[in-house]
Design an enzyme around this catalytic site. Structure first.
Site, PDB file in Angstrom:
ATOM      1  N   SER A   1       0.822  -1.205   0.000  1.00 44.47           N
ATOM      2  CA  SER A   1       0.000   0.000   0.000  1.00 44.47           C
ATOM      3  C   SER A   1       0.861   1.262   0.000  1.00 44.47           C
ATOM      4  CB  SER A   1      -0.900  -0.014   1.241  1.00 44.47           C
ATOM      5  OG  SER A   1      -1.631   1.166   1.358  1.00 44.47           O
TER       6      SER A   1
ATOM      7  N   ILE B   1       4.051  11.093   4.110  1.00 50.91           N
ATOM      8  CA  ILE B   1       2.937  11.446   3.233  1.00 50.91           C
ATOM      9  C   ILE B   1       1.724  11.886   4.045  1.00 50.91           C
ATOM     10  CG2 ILE B   1       1.439  10.672   1.364  1.00 50.91           C
ATOM     11  CD1 ILE B   1       4.431  10.838   0.650  1.00 50.91           C
TER      12      ILE B   1
ATOM     13  N   LEU C   1      -0.937   9.847   4.834  1.00 51.94           N
ATOM     14  CA  LEU C   1      -2.160   9.182   4.363  1.00 51.94           C
ATOM     15  C   LEU C   1      -3.000  10.086   3.458  1.00 51.94           C
ATOM     16  CD1 LEU C   1      -3.329   7.159   7.507  1.00 51.94           C
ATOM     17  CD2 LEU C   1      -1.833   6.439   5.639  1.00 51.94           C
TER      18      LEU C   1
ATOM     19  N   ASN D   1      -4.436  -0.773   8.699  1.00 55.48           N
ATOM     20  CA  ASN D   1      -3.165  -0.074   8.872  1.00 55.48           C
ATOM     21  C   ASN D   1      -3.133   0.474  10.295  1.00 55.48           C
ATOM     22  OD1 ASN D   1      -0.904   1.518   8.828  1.00 55.48           O
ATOM     23  ND2 ASN D   1      -1.400   2.584   6.936  1.00 55.48           N
TER      24      ASN D   1
ATOM     25  N   CYS E   1       0.773   3.486  10.947  1.00 60.82           N
ATOM     26  CA  CYS E   1       1.338   4.613  10.201  1.00 60.82           C
ATOM     27  C   CYS E   1       1.976   5.617  11.155  1.00 60.82           C
ATOM     28  CB  CYS E   1       0.263   5.312   9.381  1.00 60.82           C
ATOM     29  SG  CYS E   1       0.904   6.717   8.445  1.00 60.82           S
TER      30      CYS E   1
ATOM     31  N   ASN F   1       5.669  -2.315   9.096  1.00 69.07           N
ATOM     32  CA  ASN F   1       5.563  -0.977   8.538  1.00 69.07           C
ATOM     33  C   ASN F   1       6.895  -0.255   8.785  1.00 69.07           C
ATOM     34  OD1 ASN F   1       4.524   1.408   7.391  1.00 69.07           O
ATOM     35  ND2 ASN F   1       2.522   1.088   8.322  1.00 69.07           N
TER      36      ASN F   1
ATOM     37  N   GLY G   1      12.213  -3.679   2.616  1.00 70.94           N
ATOM     38  CA  GLY G   1      13.472  -3.759   1.881  1.00 70.94           C
ATOM     39  C   GLY G   1      13.560  -4.894   0.889  1.00 70.94           C
TER      40      GLY G   1
ATOM     41  N   THR H   1       9.121  -0.008  -1.451  1.00 73.49           N
ATOM     42  CA  THR H   1       9.981   1.053  -1.982  1.00 73.49           C
ATOM     43  C   THR H   1      10.579   0.701  -3.337  1.00 73.49           C
ATOM     44  OG1 THR H   1      10.505   1.794   0.258  1.00 73.49           O
ATOM     45  CG2 THR H   1      12.024   2.448  -1.468  1.00 73.49           C
TER      46      THR H   1
END
Length: 304
Positions: A21, A71, A73, A127, A130, A191, A243, A265
């Site tokens: 996500s 960011i 969300l 989630n 975050c 996360n 990663g 990423t």
């Protein structure tokens, strides 16, 4: 040919390679680059009850061996998601797992119920972790709060529930066990790690929100450790995150105890990485003389 399918309690996936996500948009953006139907699953960016503008810039900063993001969300809210994004996603021939975030338990439950009743949704990811929003990790750092919100969402939602957990805790095994006790079909580990970057010449933080979440290769050892610890402590299926960019990374997570992985990423600099990993997976399984993905999950041999 080895079987690539995996089972995470009620959630069945055709292969263990998913996209995380927040790193793959709403999939429509990638359709000219990636054959999305080949993926084991797609997690669109996290949605909230109301639209969110997100945090002030800068929102991303490259750091050594990773990326810091804050960011916040940023999204158009659940109404816009259902009206404008879900019709497209539901036509993609793979599992669509919708990530939701709430400020309160009631918001998580309402979002889970509403999304879970939509056609084309295979599962809901809570989630709970975050680090870039106020209250974003509250339910992921308190085991009992985590158990309550997972249990309430499970009771209200007709599709499988996944709990995405934060590594920013003292004992992640306790939070994962609580999520499992609440009825989570799987836990997603991990996360981002909380971090920051500083411009010493200007004497200011680089991120507009001061701190953000660290992702990328730098966090892989931490993610592997968390997967291993949770695998040893619970029976709940695990989706590994952190990663992952090569087939070696994928296999390390599977052997450590993850039944599936999410690519995050790496999507930014190599959008086709996920389908390439799917192509490479049978060969890696053959090296271990394995007939299926599930045969290698948790096969780590510890020293005696």
């Amino acid at each position: 040919m080895a079987s690539l399918s995996v089972s995470l309690n009620r959630l069945q996936l055709k292969n263990p390679i998913l996209v995380a996500s927040g790193t793959f948009g709403y999939a429509r953006e990638m359709e000219g680059i990636v054959d999305c139907a080949r993926l084991g699953g797609i997690l669109p960016k996290t949605i909230t009850a109301e639209p969110r503008e997100g945090n002030a810039p800068w929102r991303t900063v490259e750091v050594s061996a990773g990326l810091l993001n804050s960011i916040g969300l940023d999204n158009d809210g659940v109404d816009a998601f259902i009206a404008h994004h879900l019709p497209y996603l539901s036509q993609v021939e793979t599992a669509i797992i919708v990530s939701v975030a709430g400020r309160t338990e009631a918001e998580y439950v309402a979002l889970s119920q509403r999304i879970g009743e939509c056609q084309g949704v295979a599962a809901v990811e809570l989630n709970l972790s975050c680090p870039n929003v106020s209250g974003g990790v509250d339910f992921g750092t308190d085991a009992e709060a985590c158990r309550r919100v997972v249990a309430a969402a499970r009771a209200a939602c007709p599709v499988p529930i996944l709990a995405k957990l934060t590594p920013n805790v003292t004992r992640i095994t306790e939070v994962a066990a609580a999520a499992a006790d609440g009825g989570a079909d799987a836990v997603c580990l991990i996360n981002t790690l909380l971090g920051m970057a500083v411009d010493w010449r200007q004497q200011r933080p680089l991120l507009g929100n001061v701190m953000g979440g660290l992702s990328g290769p730098a966090i892989k050892p931490v993610a592997l450790r968390c997967v291993h610890q949770v695998r040893c402590a619970t029976d709940v299926p695990i989706i590994g995150i952190g990663g992952i960019a090569t087939i070696d990374d994928v296999m390390e997570f599977l052997v450590a105890g993850a039944s599936a992985v999410q690519i995050g990423t790496a999507n930014y600099y190599d959008p086709q990485v996920s389908t390439r990993l799917i192509d490479q997976l049978p060969g890696a399984l053959a090296e271990l003389r394995a007939d299926s993905v599930e045969q290698v999950v948790g096969s780590l041999q510890l020293p005696r």
